[in-house]
Design an enzyme around this catalytic site. Structure first.
Site: not given
Length: 281
Positions: A2-3
């Site tokens: 997850p960015e």
DNA sequence: CGCCAAGTCCGGGAGC
DNA sequence: TGCTCCCGGACTTGGC
């Protein structure tokens, strides 16, 4: 992985699912996830708290609990799921937030890398990882002038510097490769040597890539889903990440995968001109 | 079976 | 000399 776009998508789902709910009880099943305070105090302080808001800064999720704030980092494979209290508890479920209405918010993390920190709102500025974050890529103040100043002394490759959360908050390996491809800048260019024109291209590419990725609910490369269990679809819009061996969508030459700053790095060597000292060329 | 993937922290070392 | 900056290892476990 997850960015920013994935964390933002999770935030939006959790906002809908949890804001206004009161936490009945918290169950910490894997102690290492909770960094502070100690797990007993962690559970005690959250009991009875109402979730007032869910916000995001960089890759951090912030649950506003009134007096306290819960700060969660999903690291690589952390995820939240919303369940009926009677649903079976799946593998890798490490923290459970029980709500009054017989609903649970469950934190699951195969890698056990994610972290939770609970602190008083008044101590928020003292929380270094958060207070040292650079600007958000979608912040109006994120400009070539801002980057010029931030990169002035940085001799590392631009890819390493864009991964530095104190420069820009929220970028990770996937989106940095996408941004540098869109900006047509080689990841090994020395950060301090980039021209204002180069930096403008990076800023414009950042806004374009990150906005588009949020629109599509993030990229589900491996395991990522939002709070509803839904994957994103930006993985189909990736133009360079994971496309090694395939034709460049801009010029047709072959996408190459190498290593920069200790990370798998995807480039089109025709579109992204290598500096003399580059190891990928 | 051994390596790789990810994000961040930390320690050692390089360089200004 | 002293500081800043950079890089690589550690953490973890599933998948190839």
């Amino acid at each position: 992985m997850p960015e920013l776009p994935e964390v933002e998508t999770v935030r939006r789902s959790l906002e809908t699912l949890t804001v206004g709910r009161r936490i009945d009880r918290v169950d910490v099943r894997l102690l290492r996830i909770v960094r502070r305070p100690n797990p007993v105090e962690f559970m005690a302080r959250m009991q009875g708290a109402r979730i007032e808001a869910v916000s995001r800064r960089g890759k951090y999720l912030l649950f506003d609990l009134g007096h306290d704030v819960l700060i969660v980092h999903l690291r690589m494979e952390g995820r939240f799921g919303f369940y009926a209290a009677a649903d079976p508890i799946l593998m890798h479920t490490h923290v459970i937030f029980h709500f009054k209405e017989d609903m649970d918010l469950r934190y699951q993390d195969v890698r056990q890398f994610g972290t939770m920190d609970l602190l008083a709102k008044s101590d928020l500025e003292k929380f270094i990882p958060l207070s040292s974050l650079g600007l958000e890529p979608l912040d109006a103040h994120f400009t070539s002038a801002y980057l010029k100043e931030k990169l002035r002394t940085r001799r590392a490759p631009i890819k390493a510097v864009l991964l530095d959360q104190s420069v820009v908050a929220g970028l990770g390996n996937i989106y940095v490769d996408e941004i540098l491809f869109a900006a047509q800048i080689h990841p090994e260019r020395m950060a301090s040597k980039l021209s204002m024109k180069d930096l403008t291209r990076i800023v414009d590419a950042s806004v374009e890539v990150i906005q588009h990725a949020i629109q599509l609910g993030g990229s589900s490369i491996k395991s990522y889903v939002n709070g509803y269990g839904q994957p994103g679809s930006f993985q189909y819009a990736l133009r360079v990440y994971g496309r090694q061996g395939q034709a460049c969508l801009r010029c047709g030459s072959t996408i190459y995968k190498g290593r920069v700053a200790g990370r798998g790095t995807h480039v089109c060597l025709s579109c992204q001109k290598a500096p003399r000292a580059a190891t990928i060329r």
